[in-house]
Write a protein that holds these residues in place. Structure first.
Motif, PDB file in Angstrom:
ATOM      1  N   TRP A 188      27.093  36.113  33.165  1.00  0.00           N
ATOM      2  CA  TRP A 188      27.038  36.447  31.738  1.00  0.00           C
ATOM      3  C   TRP A 188      27.631  35.320  30.900  1.00  0.00           C
ATOM      4  N   SER A 189      28.777  34.800  31.327  1.00  0.00           N
ATOM      5  CA  SER A 189      29.463  33.755  30.576  1.00  0.00           C
ATOM      6  C   SER A 189      28.628  32.479  30.509  1.00  0.00           C
ATOM      7  N   VAL A 190      28.071  32.061  31.636  1.00  0.00           N
ATOM      8  CA  VAL A 190      27.270  30.835  31.681  1.00  0.00           C
ATOM      9  C   VAL A 190      26.038  30.971  30.789  1.00  0.00           C
ATOM     10  N   THR A 191      25.344  32.107  30.876  1.00  0.00           N
ATOM     11  CA  THR A 191      24.140  32.270  30.056  1.00  0.00           C
ATOM     12  C   THR A 191      24.492  32.407  28.581  1.00  0.00           C
ATOM     13  N   ARG A 192      25.612  33.042  28.295  1.00  0.00           N
ATOM     14  CA  ARG A 192      26.020  33.207  26.895  1.00  0.00           C
ATOM     15  C   ARG A 192      26.323  31.871  26.233  1.00  0.00           C
TER      16      ARG A 192
END
Length: 78
Positions: free
Chosen positions: A53-57
Motif C-alpha cells: 500500500w505504501s509503495v503504490t501510494r
C-alpha cells in the motif's frame, strides 16, 4: 501455523509498475510483472500488505496529499 498467501493484481499505471515492482523486490515481497500484464503481488502478511500500500501510494498520490499525510503524522507524534 503459516498464513495463506494471497495473490493480488495491482491496478497501477503501466509507466509506474516497473518502479513498484523493483521496490517490492527490494522489500523481499514476491511479485511478478510480465509484459502487457498487471503487476501481481503475493501478500503473505499484514506487514507486506502495508508495504505494498505504501509503495503504490507514493506513486499514485499527489505531492500535496503526501505532504498532508506527513503533516498529520507529525502532529500526532507531538
Amino acid at each position: 501455523m503459516r498464513q495463506p498467501v494471497i495473490k493480488q493484481a495491482i491496478a497501477i499505471d503501466w509507466c509506474d509498475r516497473w518502479q513498484v515492482f523493483h521496490r517490492l523486490q527490494e522489500l523481499n515481497i514476491c511479485c511478478c510483472c510480465e509484459a502487457n500484464q498487471p503487476l501481481v503481488v503475493e501478500i503473505e502478511s499484514a506487514i507486506a500488505a502495508i508495504q505494498i500500500w505504501s509503495v503504490t501510494r507514493q506513486l499514485t498520490s499527489s505531492r500535496q496529499q503526501l505532504i498532508s499525510t506527513l503533516e498529520r503524522c507529525w502532529h500526532q507524534c507531538l
